[in-house]
Motif scaffolding. Structure first.
Motif, PDB file in Angstrom:
ATOM      1  N   MET A 127       0.861  -1.179   0.000  1.00  0.00           N
ATOM      2  CA  MET A 127       0.000   0.000   0.000  1.00  0.00           C
ATOM      3  C   MET A 127       0.898   1.229   0.000  1.00  0.00           C
ATOM      4  O   MET A 127       2.131   1.095  -0.020  1.00  0.00           O
ATOM      5  CB  MET A 127      -0.924  -0.021   1.212  1.00  0.00           C
ATOM      6  CG  MET A 127      -0.228  -0.130   2.553  1.00  0.00           C
ATOM      7  SD  MET A 127      -1.428  -0.365   3.879  1.00  0.00           S
ATOM      8  CE  MET A 127      -0.391  -0.139   5.325  1.00  0.00           C
ATOM      9  N   LYS A 128       0.326   2.429  -0.002  1.00  0.00           N
ATOM     10  CA  LYS A 128       1.144   3.626  -0.151  1.00  0.00           C
ATOM     11  C   LYS A 128       2.151   3.791   0.980  1.00  0.00           C
ATOM     12  O   LYS A 128       3.219   4.384   0.790  1.00  0.00           O
ATOM     13  CB  LYS A 128       0.266   4.871  -0.255  1.00  0.00           C
ATOM     14  CG  LYS A 128      -0.509   5.216   0.997  1.00  0.00           C
ATOM     15  CD  LYS A 128      -1.329   6.477   0.790  1.00  0.00           C
ATOM     16  CE  LYS A 128      -2.102   6.850   2.057  1.00  0.00           C
ATOM     17  NZ  LYS A 128      -2.882   8.089   1.864  1.00  0.00           N
ATOM     18  N   GLU A 129       1.825   3.244   2.168  1.00  0.00           N
ATOM     19  CA  GLU A 129       2.733   3.365   3.305  1.00  0.00           C
ATOM     20  C   GLU A 129       3.887   2.377   3.267  1.00  0.00           C
ATOM     21  O   GLU A 129       4.803   2.473   4.075  1.00  0.00           O
ATOM     22  CB  GLU A 129       1.966   3.196   4.622  1.00  0.00           C
ATOM     23  CG  GLU A 129       0.996   4.309   4.939  1.00  0.00           C
ATOM     24  CD  GLU A 129      -0.375   4.103   4.304  1.00  0.00           C
ATOM     25  OE1 GLU A 129      -1.273   4.895   4.617  1.00  0.00           O
ATOM     26  OE2 GLU A 129      -0.535   3.153   3.503  1.00  0.00           O
ATOM     27  N   GLY A 130       3.844   1.421   2.337  1.00  0.00           N
ATOM     28  CA  GLY A 130       4.960   0.500   2.227  1.00  0.00           C
ATOM     29  C   GLY A 130       4.560  -0.917   1.874  1.00  0.00           C
ATOM     30  O   GLY A 130       3.396  -1.212   1.586  1.00  0.00           O
ATOM     31  N   VAL A 131       5.539  -1.810   1.906  1.00  0.00           N
ATOM     32  CA  VAL A 131       5.368  -3.226   1.597  1.00  0.00           C
ATOM     33  C   VAL A 131       5.571  -4.008   2.897  1.00  0.00           C
ATOM     34  O   VAL A 131       6.560  -3.798   3.607  1.00  0.00           O
ATOM     35  CB  VAL A 131       6.402  -3.677   0.543  1.00  0.00           C
ATOM     36  CG1 VAL A 131       6.239  -5.155   0.229  1.00  0.00           C
ATOM     37  CG2 VAL A 131       6.266  -2.837  -0.725  1.00  0.00           C
ATOM     38  N   PHE A 132       4.635  -4.912   3.196  1.00  0.00           N
ATOM     39  CA  PHE A 132       4.664  -5.662   4.443  1.00  0.00           C
ATOM     40  C   PHE A 132       4.727  -7.154   4.115  1.00  0.00           C
ATOM     41  O   PHE A 132       3.894  -7.663   3.361  1.00  0.00           O
ATOM     42  CB  PHE A 132       3.423  -5.356   5.280  1.00  0.00           C
ATOM     43  CG  PHE A 132       3.319  -3.904   5.682  1.00  0.00           C
ATOM     44  CD1 PHE A 132       3.717  -3.492   6.944  1.00  0.00           C
ATOM     45  CD2 PHE A 132       2.829  -2.955   4.789  1.00  0.00           C
ATOM     46  CE1 PHE A 132       3.637  -2.156   7.316  1.00  0.00           C
ATOM     47  CE2 PHE A 132       2.744  -1.615   5.141  1.00  0.00           C
ATOM     48  CZ  PHE A 132       3.145  -1.218   6.414  1.00  0.00           C
ATOM     49  N   ILE A 133       5.720  -7.846   4.685  1.00  0.00           N
ATOM     50  CA  ILE A 133       5.998  -9.244   4.356  1.00  0.00           C
ATOM     51  C   ILE A 133       6.051 -10.063   5.642  1.00  0.00           C
ATOM     52  O   ILE A 133       6.757  -9.700   6.585  1.00  0.00           O
ATOM     53  CB  ILE A 133       7.339  -9.372   3.612  1.00  0.00           C
ATOM     54  CG1 ILE A 133       7.300  -8.595   2.283  1.00  0.00           C
ATOM     55  CG2 ILE A 133       7.685 -10.839   3.357  1.00  0.00           C
ATOM     56  CD1 ILE A 133       8.647  -8.488   1.597  1.00  0.00           C
ATOM     57  N   THR A 134       5.323 -11.178   5.666  1.00  0.00           N
ATOM     58  CA  THR A 134       5.422 -12.080   6.823  1.00  0.00           C
ATOM     59  C   THR A 134       6.568 -13.056   6.603  1.00  0.00           C
ATOM     60  O   THR A 134       6.814 -13.523   5.495  1.00  0.00           O
ATOM     61  CB  THR A 134       4.115 -12.858   7.048  1.00  0.00           C
ATOM     62  OG1 THR A 134       3.796 -13.622   5.874  1.00  0.00           O
ATOM     63  CG2 THR A 134       2.959 -11.918   7.356  1.00  0.00           C
ATOM     64  N   ASP A 135       7.259 -13.369   7.702  1.00  0.00           N
ATOM     65  CA  ASP A 135       8.460 -14.199   7.652  1.00  0.00           C
ATOM     66  C   ASP A 135       8.317 -15.325   8.669  1.00  0.00           C
ATOM     67  O   ASP A 135       8.258 -15.085   9.879  1.00  0.00           O
ATOM     68  CB  ASP A 135       9.683 -13.332   7.974  1.00  0.00           C
ATOM     69  CG  ASP A 135      11.000 -14.076   7.861  1.00  0.00           C
ATOM     70  OD1 ASP A 135      10.990 -15.315   7.846  1.00  0.00           O
ATOM     71  OD2 ASP A 135      12.042 -13.403   7.803  1.00  0.00           O
ATOM     72  N   ALA A 136       8.258 -16.576   8.187  1.00  0.00           N
ATOM     73  CA  ALA A 136       8.070 -17.725   9.068  1.00  0.00           C
ATOM     74  C   ALA A 136       9.298 -18.004   9.915  1.00  0.00           C
ATOM     75  O   ALA A 136       9.182 -18.460  11.051  1.00  0.00           O
ATOM     76  CB  ALA A 136       7.722 -18.973   8.242  1.00  0.00           C
ATOM     77  N   ALA A 137      10.487 -17.770   9.368  1.00  0.00           N
ATOM     78  CA  ALA A 137      11.709 -18.028  10.126  1.00  0.00           C
ATOM     79  C   ALA A 137      11.890 -17.014  11.242  1.00  0.00           C
ATOM     80  O   ALA A 137      12.210 -17.358  12.376  1.00  0.00           O
ATOM     81  CB  ALA A 137      12.917 -18.026   9.199  1.00  0.00           C
ATOM     82  N   GLY A 138      11.684 -15.740  10.927  1.00  0.00           N
ATOM     83  CA  GLY A 138      11.855 -14.696  11.931  1.00  0.00           C
ATOM     84  C   GLY A 138      10.652 -14.518  12.833  1.00  0.00           C
ATOM     85  O   GLY A 138      10.740 -13.866  13.864  1.00  0.00           O
ATOM     86  N   LYS A 139       9.489 -15.083  12.413  1.00  0.00           N
ATOM     87  CA  LYS A 139       8.230 -14.920  13.156  1.00  0.00           C
ATOM     88  C   LYS A 139       7.924 -13.448  13.395  1.00  0.00           C
ATOM     89  O   LYS A 139       7.639 -13.003  14.517  1.00  0.00           O
ATOM     90  CB  LYS A 139       8.268 -15.692  14.483  1.00  0.00           C
ATOM     91  CG  LYS A 139       8.498 -17.188  14.358  1.00  0.00           C
ATOM     92  CD  LYS A 139       8.297 -17.867  15.706  1.00  0.00           C
ATOM     93  CE  LYS A 139       8.586 -19.351  15.640  1.00  0.00           C
ATOM     94  NZ  LYS A 139      10.027 -19.645  15.673  1.00  0.00           N
ATOM     95  N   HIS A 140       7.963 -12.684  12.299  1.00  0.00           N
ATOM     96  CA  HIS A 140       7.645 -11.267  12.377  1.00  0.00           C
ATOM     97  C   HIS A 140       7.168 -10.787  11.009  1.00  0.00           C
ATOM     98  O   HIS A 140       7.165 -11.531  10.028  1.00  0.00           O
ATOM     99  CB  HIS A 140       8.862 -10.448  12.838  1.00  0.00           C
ATOM    100  CG  HIS A 140      10.104 -10.671  12.030  1.00  0.00           C
ATOM    101  ND1 HIS A 140      11.352 -10.838  12.591  1.00  0.00           N
ATOM    102  CD2 HIS A 140      10.303 -10.782  10.684  1.00  0.00           C
ATOM    103  CE1 HIS A 140      12.260 -11.022  11.642  1.00  0.00           C
ATOM    104  NE2 HIS A 140      11.636 -10.987  10.476  1.00  0.00           N
ATOM    105  N   ILE A 141       6.754  -9.536  10.973  1.00  0.00           N
ATOM    106  CA  ILE A 141       6.447  -8.851   9.721  1.00  0.00           C
ATOM    107  C   ILE A 141       7.603  -7.910   9.432  1.00  0.00           C
ATOM    108  O   ILE A 141       8.056  -7.177  10.316  1.00  0.00           O
ATOM    109  CB  ILE A 141       5.135  -8.040   9.834  1.00  0.00           C
ATOM    110  CG1 ILE A 141       3.963  -8.942  10.201  1.00  0.00           C
ATOM    111  CG2 ILE A 141       4.853  -7.297   8.530  1.00  0.00           C
ATOM    112  CD1 ILE A 141       2.708  -8.182  10.618  1.00  0.00           C
TER     113      ILE A 141
END
Length: 349
Positions: A165-179
Motif C-alpha cells: 500500500m502507499k505506506e509501504g510493503v509488508f511481508i510475513t516471515d516464518a523463520a523470523g516470526k515477524h512482519i
C-alpha cells in the motif's frame, strides 16, 4: 503446543523444509521426556494430518448454507500459487511456482514471464505487482516487465505472504516470526512483532490491508491481528473451535483478503470455508463452505470482485456468484446481513 517469539534463530540460508525440520526437532527435544516427540514432529511436519483427519467437512452450524454457487471458471496451464485481479479491463495476473501469466478478463493467455526464484505470494499496488520469493521480491508491471527487485534484510528470511500500500510493503516471515516492512522501492524500514508472539507451525502466515490498517494471521494462536502502518498493534480477534466464526486445527486462517465494501475475508483449511468479518473482527457469515468449494480440507486463495468471489483451485480460476433467490429463502447469516454488499447484486460472468 505453542512456541515462543524468542526461539533460537534459524540458521542462515535455511530452506523452507529445513525450517520445519528444525522446528520439529526443537519441539521434540522439549517433549521427549513425555514420550510425545513423534506427535510433535508430525504436528509441525504435516499439521493437517494430525488435526484434520477426524474433523467434519462442514462447519458447526448446520443451519448455514453457502449463499454462492460456481457460475463460471477457466483452466490455466499450471498449478496456481497465487493470483491477483488487475484493475477493470486488465484481466488477471497468475503466478505458478516459477513463472507469471497475464490473462485477459476472459482467461486468454496474453503473456507468460519466467521468474528468477520460486513464488510464494503476490500483491498489487497502483500499476505494479510485487511478487514474493522466499528471500526477495520482484516488482513487475502489468505488461510483465520486471522493473526492479530487492532482497530481504535478513539472510535467513523465509517469506510467506505480502501486501503493498502507499505506506509501504509488508511481508510475513516464518523463520523470523515477524512482519518486515519496506518502502515501495525496497528499502528496509523495520520489523513488526506481535505483542503475544507470532506462532507459526506451518506456512499459513497471511497478510492483507484495509485502507491503512494492516491485518495478519497469527496462525498458531487462531487469531487475526491488526496494526497501524507504523507497526503499532491495534487489536486482535478470533478463537479456537470448529464453529462459524472460529478457527480450528494447528494453523488458521491460511489466507486473508478484503471486499470492495470494506469487509475482511478469511480462507481456512481443515474445515474448508471462506468467511466474512467486519474490519473490527465481528463475524458476518460463511460465504463459501467445503461443499461449494469442492476442495476437501484445503484452503483456497480468494479475491473478491465487485459482484463475485474468485477462487484459485489448483489449475483453475472459479467465479462464485450469489445464488438467485437465496436472500429470501436461506437461514444463513449472509441472508440476514444488512451491510450494503456489492456481492448481493446479480452478475453474469
Amino acid at each position: 503446543m505453542t512456541t515462543d517469539n524468542n526461539d533460537t534463530a534459524s540458521p542462515k540460508k535455511i530452506s523452507r523444509k529445513g525450517f520445519l525440520r528444525i522446528a520439529a526437532s526443537t519441539a521434540a527435544g522439549g517433549l521427549i521426556l513425555g514420550g510425545v516427540a513423534p506427535l510433535a514432529y508430525k504436528m509441525l511436519k504435516d499439521p493437517e494430518d494430525l488435526f484434520f483427519d477426524d474433523m467434519p467437512s462442514e462447519g458447526g452450524d448446520k443451519g448455514s448454507v453457502s449463499p454462492f454457487r460456481k457460475s463460471a471458471s477457466f483452466a490455466v496451464d499450471g498449478e496456481i500459487v497465487c493470483f491477483e485481479q488487475l484493475p477493470p479491463g486488465r484481466g488477471y495476473a497468475i503466478c505458478y511456482k516459477d513463472a507469471m501469466a497475464l490473462l485477459s478478463s476472459e482467461g486468454k493467455l496474453l503473456r507468460k514471464v519466467p521468474l528468477p526464484f520460486e513464488v510464494m505470494d503476490m500483491a498489487v499496488y497502483g500499476d505494479e505487482l510485487f511478487i514474493l520469493h522466499p528471500s526477495s521480491v520482484s516488482v513487475v508491471d502489468f505488461g510483465g516487465n520486471i522493473l526492479r527487485s530487492f532482497t530481504s534484510c535478513d539472510d535467513s528470511a523465509d517469506h510467506c505472504a505480502i501486501t503493498a500500500m502507499k505506506e509501504g510493503v509488508f511481508i510475513t516471515d516464518a523463520a523470523g516470526k515477524h512482519i518486515a516492512k519496506y518502502d515501495l522501492e525496497g528499502t528496509f524500514v523495520k520489523f513488526i512483532n506481535s505483542p503475544s508472539g507470532f506462532v507459526v507451525p506451518s506456512y499459513s502466515f497471511a497478510i492483507t490491508h484495509l485502507g491503512s490498517t494492516v491485518y495478519c494471521s497469527n496462525p498458531g494462536r487462531h487469531t487475526v491481528e491488526s496494526y497501524t502502518p507504523d507497526g503499532e498493534f491495534i487489536t486482535s480477534f478470533g478463537k479456537t473451535g470448529p464453529e462459524e466464526g472460529e478457527f480450528c486445527g494447528c494453523c488458521n486462517p491460511v489466507y486473508l483478503t478484503t471486499t470492495p465494501s470494506g469487509e475482511l475475508i478469511t480462507s481456512e483449511k481443515g474445515i474448508s470455508r471462506v468467511s466474512c468479518y467486519s474490519r473490527e473482527g465481528h463475524f458476518r457469515s460463511i460465504l463459501l463452505d467445503g461443499k461449494a468449494l469442492g476442495t476437501g480440507s484445503s484452503a483456497v486463495k480468494v479475491r473478491v470482485g465487485e459482484k463475485c468471489i474468485i477462487a484459485a483451485t489448483k489449475r483453475e480460476l472459479s467465479f462464485y456468484t450469489l445464488d438467485p433467490g437465496f436472500l429470501s429463502q436461506s437461514p444463513s447469516r449472509c441472508g440476514r446481513c444488512k451491510v450494503e454488499c456489492p456481492l448481493k447484486s446479480p452478475l453474469t460472468v
